[in-house]
Design an enzyme around this catalytic site. Structure first.
Site, mmCIF file in Angstrom:
data_model
loop_
_atom_site.group_PDB
_atom_site.id
_atom_site.type_symbol
_atom_site.label_atom_id
_atom_site.label_comp_id
_atom_site.label_asym_id
_atom_site.label_seq_id
_atom_site.Cartn_x
_atom_site.Cartn_y
_atom_site.Cartn_z
ATOM 1 N N CYS A 184 0.806 -1.111 -0.074
ATOM 2 C CA CYS A 184 -0.120 -0.091 -0.145
ATOM 3 C C CYS A 184 0.835 1.483 0.136
ATOM 4 O O CYS A 184 2.123 0.975 -0.242
ATOM 5 C CB CYS A 184 -0.858 0.046 1.336
ATOM 6 S SG CYS A 184 -1.738 -1.525 1.543
ATOM 7 N N LEU A 241 -3.687 -1.820 -1.745
ATOM 8 C CA LEU A 241 -3.369 -3.138 -2.552
ATOM 9 C C LEU A 241 -3.740 -4.407 -1.735
ATOM 10 O O LEU A 241 -3.096 -4.496 -0.820
ATOM 11 C CB LEU A 241 -1.918 -3.515 -3.165
ATOM 12 C CG LEU A 241 -1.662 -4.426 -3.892
ATOM 13 C CD1 LEU A 241 -2.546 -4.421 -5.044
ATOM 14 C CD2 LEU A 241 -0.220 -4.602 -4.236
ATOM 15 N N VAL A 257 -4.272 -7.875 -0.426
ATOM 16 C CA VAL A 257 -3.649 -8.971 -0.688
ATOM 17 C C VAL A 257 -4.145 -10.231 0.432
ATOM 18 O O VAL A 257 -4.387 -11.212 0.050
ATOM 19 C CB VAL A 257 -1.971 -8.957 -0.321
ATOM 20 C CG1 VAL A 257 -1.209 -9.965 -0.182
ATOM 21 C CG2 VAL A 257 -1.368 -8.004 -1.611
ATOM 22 N N GLY A 261 2.434 -2.791 4.020
ATOM 23 C CA GLY A 261 3.464 -3.817 4.029
ATOM 24 C C GLY A 261 2.604 -5.318 4.233
ATOM 25 O O GLY A 261 1.498 -5.388 4.393
ATOM 26 N N GLU A 262 3.394 -6.036 5.074
ATOM 27 C CA GLU A 262 2.807 -7.467 5.534
ATOM 28 C C GLU A 262 3.475 -7.918 6.694
ATOM 29 O O GLU A 262 4.943 -7.859 7.115
ATOM 30 C CB GLU A 262 3.245 -8.641 4.178
ATOM 31 C CG GLU A 262 2.775 -8.274 3.023
ATOM 32 C CD GLU A 262 1.253 -8.470 2.923
ATOM 33 O OE1 GLU A 262 0.529 -8.813 3.830
ATOM 34 O OE2 GLU A 262 0.655 -7.860 2.017
ATOM 35 N N SER A 312 11.089 -12.716 -4.144
ATOM 36 C CA SER A 312 12.505 -12.301 -4.892
ATOM 37 C C SER A 312 13.620 -12.584 -4.088
ATOM 38 O O SER A 312 13.462 -12.940 -2.760
ATOM 39 C CB SER A 312 12.425 -10.814 -5.239
ATOM 40 O OG SER A 312 13.624 -10.522 -5.890
ATOM 41 N N GLY A 313 14.869 -12.593 -4.529
ATOM 42 C CA GLY A 313 16.019 -13.060 -3.741
ATOM 43 C C GLY A 313 16.899 -12.023 -3.324
ATOM 44 O O GLY A 313 17.983 -12.216 -2.980
#
Length: 613
Positions: A2, A52, A54, A80-81, A377-378
């Protein structure tokens, strides 16, 4: 993911005027949150949010207020999360809290009600948040430990303004567009000073920190920094612990109510994440890679790229049964005016370092977003496990400066070649870099009795984790959020970072290879081709047509005569750069001056920047 914004002021501005400004600030971040928007207005605070969706798509709207006896007691705007929200929810429920949604946002709000600022120590995730404590008349800005999610603020004559990106703050009438000498230095050199924002009067909440603001003013507090402790585990135990942590981390980060995928380059880091995700899901994981059309036929190895990514990504996808998609980009798209405008609008700064990687990331994420909302992602594996060449180059590792700015690596972050020599001299970039390096060294914790080699490599790792990786996280956040894609970074989990940071260098490289520890931890998951592959950066175009387009754009700026960058350039050298013979293979470090001049020109113009040098 967000976007958050808002401000606090204790003067008596009219509520209608405040809400109009808040909605304008919130609207600047529509790309970060395309699914919903909201504004909360109180007596002394205004909070805005772009969502956003999720988790818990139907509920979880923000800003979210906790209400007691019909009155709000705390209001949260969160980006965020939180990956351990289910565990925290259970703990809070046992303490008497009741929930009306399934969202992690509500868990964070109740965690603040229960523990206050102490909630920071309990969260596992990537986040930036603002909590307005109505009863205490206090704003708390909080950022995750590794700085995955951005958060800026500025003190004004009447209060404090904040936002996920500078553009939100710049929409506020009391935040100016002036950029001083230090701001320009941050633009021109690859130092990434924590807390330093380019615009004068603006600051960034440091990773692992919170900012508290009330009637008595603002105060910042670090709640986390890289801890130092003696590592007593054996090699076998260390490898097993890394594997155990990675399995738990990836498992937590696969939770989503929307389509999810991985970003797969065919390198060790992204392959490990993809393989772990495939094993946990038990179904075909969706993965995406990127390359340039015709690159397979035209690829030329250079100093850091020994082979193209595509064959390795395909090997890994076959090995784990991934549903893999190759995104092929045309070099012409990298200079498309609409793409360049979107990149600048996302960054709010000249994205000169890494050149074409910014628009190519934007285009990759735009293609991925058409099929997924969340991607793993890494990032941070190289900084944590020692993947870059400067870790293994004694001259770089022991240099009295940032290792990525030493011979062999510095050219990839150069962009000064077309700037006026007098301007560059007046900025004293070497002196500024030296000061920032001393500041960075002062933050490195010491372990009593640690051997000199381990002490120095701990320092190099600390520099990478607190400075270098921040630029990569910023790049990934801005380009992904520009298209409403949430990118999660398992290697930034603070539990893994704390553990591996304290592993002695000899154990990290026990077999003489780069990232030995990580390779050993995931060896059984990967095909041999990927397991033995050396570190290769994100692909860059070698197409001379890309450089030709840059030169044409600069020629237009020079001919027009009104470009705001012109007073900053050495015009003779700029003309020479436009006219010099074009090579068959265009290399990124040969384009640095062009990229810097052109991005500066766009930024100065479109952001109406007031230089104060």
């Amino acid at each position: 993911m967000c976007g958050i914004t808002g401000w606090v002021e204790f003067s008596g501005r009219a509520a209608a005027g405040r809400e109009a400004v808040a909605r304008a600030m919130t609207a600047t971040m529509a790309c970060r949150g395309p699914d919903a928007q909201g504004v909360w207005t109180g007596r002394h605070a205004v909070l805005g949010h772009r969502r956003l969706a999720v988790i818990d798509l139907a509920d979880g709207r923000q800003p979210m207020a906790a209400v007691r006896d019909g009155e709000p007691v705390a209001v949260l705007s969160f980006c965020g999360e939180v990956y351990n929200f289910r565990q925290l929810r259970g703990e809070l429920a046992a303490r008497g809290h009741r929930f009306r949604t399934r969202s992690d946002t509500e868990v964070v709000l109740h965690a603040y009600l229960e523990w206050g600022e102490g909630l920071a120590d309990r969260l596992n995730g990537m986040y930036a948040m603002a909590v307005w404590d109505v009863r205490a008349e206090r704003l708390v800005l909080l950022r995750d430990r590794m700085g995955v999610k951005p958060l800026y603020y500025a003190l004004t004559p009447n209060g404090l303004v904040f936002g996920s990106e500078p553009k939100a703050l710049l929409e506020h009438p009391e935040v100016g567009r002036k950029v001083g000498a230090d701001g320009v230095r941050e633009v021109l050199d690859m130092v990434k000073t924590p807390g330093q924002a380019v615009f004068a009067g603006m600051a960034e909440v440091r990773p692992g920190s919170l900012v508290r603001f009330g009637r008595s003013g603002a105060a910042e507090r670090r709640y986390w920094s890289l801890p130092v402790r003696e590592h007593s585990d054996s090699l076998a135990t260390t490898v097993a612990t890394v594997r155990e942590l990675l399995e738990d981390i990836v498992s937590r980060q696969l939770v989503a109510d929307v389509p999810l995928c991985t970003l797969l380059s065919g390198g060790l880091d992204s392959s490990a994440v993809t393989a772990l995700a495939a094993r946990k899901l038990g179904t075909a994981v969706r993965s995406f890679s990127v390359d340039f059309a015709g690159a397979a036929e035209r690829f030329q190895p250079d100093a850091v790229r020994g082979a193209a990514d595509a064959p390795f990504a395909r090997d890994l996808a076959r090995h784990v049964g991934a549903e893999h998609t190759e995104i092929l980009l045309d070099s012409a798209d990298l200079v498309d005016p609409g793409v360049r405008a979107a990149v600048l609008r996302a960054t709010d700064l000249p994205p000169a370092f890494w050149g074409d990687m910014w628009p190519s990331l934007y285009l990759l994420f735009r293609a991925v977003r058409a099929r997924s909302t969340v991607a793993l992602s890494g990032e941070s594996a190289d900084e944590l496990f020692g993947g870059y060449r400067w870790f293994r180059n004694p001259a770089a590792a022991n240099a009295d400066t940032f290792p990525w700015l030493t011979k062999g690596s510095a050219r990839y972050f150069g962009g000064l070649s077309l700037l006026d020599k007098g301007l560059v001299a007046s900025l004293d970039l070497p002196g500024y870099r030296a000061d920032r390096y001393r500041d960075a060294l002062a933050e490195v914790p010491a372990l009593p009795g640690e051997p000199e080699t381990d002490r120095r490599m701990r320092t190099v790792t600390h520099l990478n984790l607190t400075r270098f990786v921040q630029t990569l996280l910023d790049r990934k956040d801005r380009m992904s959020m520009a298209v409403g894609l949430e990118v999660r970074v398992p290697f930034c989990d603070h539990r893994l970072v704390e553990y591996v940071y304290n592993v002695p260098w000899a154990m990290k490289t026990f077999d003489g290879k780069e990232k030995s520890l990580l390779r050993a931890a995931v060896a059984d998951l990967l095909p041999r081709s990927v397991l033995e592959r050396v570190k290769t950066p994100y692909p860059a175009t070698q197409d001379p047509a890309y450089e030709r387009a840059l030169r044409a754009e600069l020629a237009g700026v020079l001919e027009d005569g009104d470009g705001p960058v012109l007073p900053l350039l050495d015009l003779d050298r700029a003309r020479q750069a436009v006219d010099r013979p074009l090579r068959d293979v265009s290399l990124p470090y040969a384009r640095g001056g062009l990229e810097m001049a052109l991005w500066l020109n766009r930024w100065l113009s479109e952001y109406r920047v007031e230089l104060d040098l």
